[in-house]
Every structure is written in structure tokens, then in C-alpha cells.
Write a protein that holds these residues in place. Structure first.
Motif, mmCIF file in Angstrom:
data_model
loop_
_atom_site.group_PDB
_atom_site.id
_atom_site.type_symbol
_atom_site.label_atom_id
_atom_site.label_comp_id
_atom_site.label_asym_id
_atom_site.label_seq_id
_atom_site.Cartn_x
_atom_site.Cartn_y
_atom_site.Cartn_z
ATOM 1 N N ASP A 30 0.840 -1.191 0.000
ATOM 2 C CA ASP A 30 0.000 0.000 0.000
ATOM 3 C C ASP A 30 0.881 1.249 0.000
ATOM 4 O OD1 ASP A 30 -1.737 2.175 1.593
ATOM 5 O OD2 ASP A 30 -3.101 0.693 0.741
ATOM 6 N N PRO A 31 0.475 2.307 -0.704
ATOM 7 C CA PRO A 31 1.297 3.534 -0.739
ATOM 8 C C PRO A 31 1.616 4.126 0.633
ATOM 9 C CG PRO A 31 -0.416 3.635 -2.406
ATOM 10 C CD PRO A 31 -0.688 2.404 -1.581
ATOM 11 N N VAL A 32 0.750 3.917 1.619
ATOM 12 C CA VAL A 32 0.991 4.476 2.952
ATOM 13 C C VAL A 32 1.822 3.542 3.834
ATOM 14 C CG1 VAL A 32 -1.087 3.651 4.149
ATOM 15 C CG2 VAL A 32 -0.143 5.872 4.731
ATOM 16 N N ALA A 33 2.158 2.363 3.339
ATOM 17 C CA ALA A 33 2.884 1.362 4.141
ATOM 18 C C ALA A 33 4.163 1.888 4.794
ATOM 19 C CB ALA A 33 3.185 0.119 3.305
ATOM 20 N N PRO A 34 4.975 2.698 4.110
ATOM 21 C CA PRO A 34 6.215 3.151 4.764
ATOM 22 C C PRO A 34 6.000 3.940 6.060
ATOM 23 C CG PRO A 34 6.349 3.484 2.400
ATOM 24 C CD PRO A 34 4.928 3.090 2.703
ATOM 25 N N ILE A 35 4.831 4.577 6.215
ATOM 26 C CA ILE A 35 4.573 5.296 7.465
ATOM 27 C C ILE A 35 3.579 4.571 8.360
ATOM 28 C CG2 ILE A 35 5.210 7.552 6.522
ATOM 29 C CD1 ILE A 35 2.165 8.196 6.408
ATOM 30 N N ALA A 36 3.013 3.471 7.875
ATOM 31 C CA ALA A 36 2.017 2.743 8.661
ATOM 32 C C ALA A 36 2.563 1.485 9.327
ATOM 33 C CB ALA A 36 0.820 2.374 7.779
ATOM 34 N N PHE A 37 3.625 0.919 8.761
ATOM 35 C CA PHE A 37 4.151 -0.350 9.272
ATOM 36 C C PHE A 37 5.646 -0.244 9.518
ATOM 37 C CE2 PHE A 37 0.595 -1.446 6.368
ATOM 38 C CZ PHE A 37 -0.286 -1.915 7.320
ATOM 39 N N LEU A 38 6.130 -0.984 10.495
ATOM 40 C CA LEU A 38 7.564 -1.003 10.794
ATOM 41 C C LEU A 38 8.307 -2.004 9.920
ATOM 42 C CD1 LEU A 38 7.501 -0.804 14.703
ATOM 43 C CD2 LEU A 38 7.825 1.049 13.044
ATOM 44 N N GLN A 39 7.582 -2.869 9.255
ATOM 45 C CA GLN A 39 8.162 -3.912 8.416
ATOM 46 C C GLN A 39 8.009 -3.514 6.947
ATOM 47 O OE1 GLN A 39 5.870 -7.606 8.331
ATOM 48 N NE2 GLN A 39 7.760 -8.787 8.550
ATOM 49 N N THR A 40 8.970 -3.890 6.121
ATOM 50 C CA THR A 40 8.872 -3.630 4.684
ATOM 51 C C THR A 40 8.332 -4.867 3.969
ATOM 52 O OG1 THR A 40 11.086 -4.430 4.145
ATOM 53 C CG2 THR A 40 10.874 -2.082 4.783
ATOM 54 N N TYR A 41 7.884 -4.663 2.759
ATOM 55 C CA TYR A 41 7.422 -5.779 1.936
ATOM 56 C C TYR A 41 8.541 -6.803 1.768
ATOM 57 C CZ TYR A 41 5.885 -8.557 -1.999
ATOM 58 O OH TYR A 41 5.558 -9.609 -2.797
ATOM 59 N N GLU A 42 9.731 -6.331 1.489
ATOM 60 C CA GLU A 42 10.870 -7.217 1.263
ATOM 61 C C GLU A 42 11.172 -8.067 2.497
ATOM 62 O OE1 GLU A 42 10.587 -4.161 -1.613
ATOM 63 O OE2 GLU A 42 10.861 -3.897 0.553
ATOM 64 N N GLN A 43 11.113 -7.464 3.671
ATOM 65 C CA GLN A 43 11.344 -8.212 4.906
ATOM 66 C C GLN A 43 10.283 -9.299 5.099
ATOM 67 O OE1 GLN A 43 11.178 -4.795 7.463
ATOM 68 N NE2 GLN A 43 13.409 -4.757 7.787
ATOM 69 N N ALA A 44 9.034 -8.941 4.892
ATOM 70 C CA ALA A 44 7.950 -9.904 5.094
ATOM 71 C C ALA A 44 7.990 -11.016 4.049
ATOM 72 C CB ALA A 44 6.597 -9.195 5.055
ATOM 73 N N ALA A 45 8.249 -10.656 2.807
ATOM 74 C CA ALA A 45 8.282 -11.645 1.730
ATOM 75 C C ALA A 45 9.412 -12.657 1.930
ATOM 76 C CB ALA A 45 8.413 -10.952 0.379
ATOM 77 N N ALA A 46 10.470 -12.246 2.616
ATOM 78 C CA ALA A 46 11.616 -13.129 2.846
ATOM 79 C C ALA A 46 11.385 -14.117 3.987
ATOM 80 C CB ALA A 46 12.864 -12.296 3.134
ATOM 81 N N GLU A 47 10.328 -13.917 4.774
ATOM 82 C CA GLU A 47 10.055 -14.809 5.903
ATOM 83 C C GLU A 47 9.640 -16.195 5.384
ATOM 84 O OE1 GLU A 47 10.722 -14.323 8.929
ATOM 85 O OE2 GLU A 47 10.669 -12.168 9.256
#
Length: 192
Positions: A30-47
Motif C-alpha cells: 500500500d502507498p501508505v505502508a512506509p509510514i504505517a508499518f515497521l516492516q517492509t514488503y521485502e522483509q515480510a516476503a523473505a520470511e
């Protein structure tokens, strides 16, 4: 009939980890993700899948964490919110000391096509209701980025107030995350 009235709000089940993972990855795009979540897409996708399985299993147990979803008629998850229980004397996600038993709301997300439908209100009713059902929870709190006015507006409308506590934004210490709190009405009335 609005969309929210057709949704079922419920905790996730342990076997639903693939749907929980899918929704989390969507939220992190989501466009607001960088200010809404402490985790990045890349971090989560790597789990690994084991990470997602364990998260869903813990949430399904419902003792220390509970994730709620809004599920529509076609089994589409339109939104989610999670609640973490923090005990007095423990450290919180930002490294601060927790002074009283409290609930911490995280992972708030509603799919763009469902925003404005009331789904977020129903998710918060379930999340806050569950938090108040946990013994000795004195308050529910969350953090909102100083530039996330839309989210803060909803939290205020729901009854959350700024506590005055702030923490630097992870990855950008020039910005801050503002703590907002909702006191347990049962404990407030017991004191009065």
C-alpha cells in the motif's frame, strides 16, 4: 446495505496462515505502508512459511496476541487488525518499559476497495472488545506516524487520544510515531 454489514469479523484460525500472509504482503504494498508499518514488503516476503504458520498459530491461541479479520461473502478478507498483550515490566516494540498491563493494536489494514465501508469500525470493535476481556488490561494503545492524518483521524473518532509520548520513526528518526491511548472504561469507573 453497506459492505461492513455483510462482513463477518472474527479471529483467524491457525490453518489460515496463507491468507494472513497474503493480506500482510498486500498491506505492505500500500502507498501508505512506509509510514504505517515497521516492516517492509521485502522483509515480510523473505520470511519462511514457518514464520507465518507460527504467527497464525499464536493468534489462534488468543492468549498473548489476537488477529481479527473482516471476511466478506466470497471469503475475501477485506481488512485486519492485531492486538498484542504487553505485561508490566516487559519491553515494548520500541525498547521502552511497559508500566502497566495493556493491549497494543498493530497491523491495521483495510483493502482500498473496502475503505469507507465501516469495516475498520467493526474490526476495532472486535479488537478493543477482546482487549477489555483480557484480565487487568488498563488501556489499549497504538502508534501513528505524524504524517498519517487519515489514520489518526479515525483513531480520534474511535476515542483514542494522544498520550504525549512519542518515539522516533524506525528508519527516519527525524519523524515521530505518536502514542494514542484508550483507557479501559471499566477500570476508570471502578476508580471513580
Amino acid at each position: 446495505m453497506n459492505q461492513a454489514s455483510r462482513d463477518v469479523i472474527r479471529p483467524i484460525r491457525a490453518d489460515e496462515w496463507p491468507k494472513a500472509k497474503e493480506l500482510r504482503l498486500l498491506a505492505l504494498k500500500d502507498p501508505v505502508a512506509p509510514i504505517a508499518f515497521l516492516q517492509t514488503y521485502e522483509q515480510a516476503a523473505a520470511e519462511p512459511d514457518s514464520f507465518w504458520r507460527e504467527q497464525a498459530r499464536e493468534s489462534a491461541r488468543g492468549t498473548r496476541v489476537r488477529q481479527f479479520v473482516a471476511e466478506g461473502l466470497e471469503e475475501i478478507w477485506s481488512g485486519t487488525v492485531a492486538v498484542l498483550i504487553e505485561d508490566a515490566g516487559s519491553d515494548d516494540a520500541f525498547g521502552g518499559a511497559v508500566l502497566q498491563r495493556q493491549a497494543h493494536i498493530v497491523g491495521v489494514f483495510v483493502r482500498p476497495e473496502y475503505r469507507g465501508s465501516g469495516v475498520i469500525d467493526e474490526l476495532f470493535e472486535a479488537a478493543v472488545g477482546w482487549a477489555w476481556s483480557v484480565e487487568e488490561v488498563a488501556r489499549v494503545r497504538l502508534y501513528v506516524h505524524e504524517d498519517n492524518a487519515r489514520a489518526e483521524s479515525f483513531y480520534r473518532r474511535y476515542g483514542f487520544m494522544r498520550s504525549g509520548e512519542t518515539v522516533p520513526m524506525k528508519g527516519d528518526p527525524s519523524k515521530e510515531e505518536r502514542e494514542m491511548v484508550l483507557d479501559n472504561p471499566q477500570l476508570v469507573s471502578d476508580i471513580s
